[in-house]
Write a protein that holds these residues in place. Structure first.
Motif, PDB file in Angstrom:
ATOM      1  N   GLU A 231     100.986  17.259  31.678  1.00  8.44           N
ATOM      2  CA  GLU A 231     102.235  17.781  31.111  1.00  8.44           C
ATOM      3  C   GLU A 231     102.697  19.026  31.856  1.00  8.44           C
ATOM      4  O   GLU A 231     103.883  19.177  32.145  1.00  8.44           O
ATOM      5  CB  GLU A 231     102.055  18.079  29.627  1.00  8.44           C
ATOM      6  CG  GLU A 231     103.334  18.452  28.921  1.00  8.44           C
ATOM      7  CD  GLU A 231     104.282  17.284  28.735  1.00  8.44           C
ATOM      8  OE1 GLU A 231     105.507  17.510  28.815  1.00  8.44           O
ATOM      9  OE2 GLU A 231     103.809  16.155  28.516  1.00  8.44           O
TER      10      GLU A 231
ATOM     11  N   ARG B  48      96.165  15.216  29.495  1.00  5.32           N
ATOM     12  CA  ARG B  48      97.357  15.572  28.749  1.00  5.32           C
ATOM     13  C   ARG B  48      97.799  16.990  29.103  1.00  5.32           C
ATOM     14  O   ARG B  48      98.972  17.265  29.350  1.00  5.32           O
ATOM     15  CB  ARG B  48      97.102  15.445  27.250  1.00  5.32           C
ATOM     16  CG  ARG B  48      98.365  15.526  26.401  1.00  5.32           C
ATOM     17  CD  ARG B  48      98.662  16.970  26.049  1.00  5.32           C
ATOM     18  NE  ARG B  48      99.784  17.107  25.160  1.00  5.32           N
ATOM     19  CZ  ARG B  48     100.818  17.907  25.410  1.00  5.32           C
ATOM     20  NH1 ARG B  48     100.889  18.582  26.533  1.00  5.32           N
ATOM     21  NH2 ARG B  48     101.782  18.040  24.553  1.00  5.32           N
TER      22      ARG B  48
ATOM     23  N   SER C  74     100.249  22.210  25.875  1.00  8.40           N
ATOM     24  CA  SER C  74      99.456  21.828  27.050  1.00  8.40           C
ATOM     25  C   SER C  74      98.239  22.724  27.207  1.00  8.40           C
ATOM     26  O   SER C  74      97.142  22.241  27.494  1.00  8.40           O
ATOM     27  CB  SER C  74     100.320  21.887  28.307  1.00  8.40           C
ATOM     28  OG  SER C  74     101.339  20.922  28.237  1.00  8.40           O
TER      29      SER C  74
END
Length: 143
Positions: free
Chosen positions: A96, A92, A114
């Protein structure tokens, strides 16, 4: 490290539930207002149910972190779940950042989210590596 990651996840879960008191504002601040408005068009309860589901997932992640640090009873599949949680957060966080930089869509808030995901992922990854490296080393010396 696992304990810190666990408690952070539990705090995130609590924040999701408490945030439902001012759901529309929370959705707007976190950058998902448009998506939640669209989801609400299908059924008005869906944004709330989705938020509760996400809170439950964060809470379970937290329990696994605490379990791996021996602060909570031993949960099933502990080792693979800890590394899966680490992977989810790292993916993630890195994902991102890469997508936002590639598309030129990075915002300060999204960059902070992030980086926060990367930190939690690192806590779980390093905490897991330390735990099972030490466990393996202790099992070897005890036999």
């Amino acid at each position: 490290m696992l304990k810190i990651g666990g408690y952070i996840n539990i705090l995130i879960a609590i924040a999701h539930v408490v945030g439902l008191i001012v759901a529309e504002k929370m959705f707007e601040v976190t950058g998902i207002g448009k998506e939640m408005t669209e989801l609400a068009q299908t059924h008005s309860s869906l944004p709330y149910l989705l938020t509760i589901l996400v809170a439950i997932i964060f809470f379970v992640f937290g329990l696994y972190g605490l379990s791996a640090d021996n602060k909570f009873r031993k949960l099933p599949f502990l080792k693979p779940v800890i590394f899966t949680i680490a992977g989810i957060y790292l993916l993630r966080g890195f994902g991102e950042l890469v997508v936002d930089n590639t598309q030129g869509t990075n915002s300060t808030v999204e960059t902070i989210y992030s980086l926060f995901a990367l930190i939690i992922g690192i806590l779980f990854l390093i905490g897991g590596l330390k735990k099972w490296k030490l466990t393996t080393k202790n099992e070897t010396t005890n036999h």
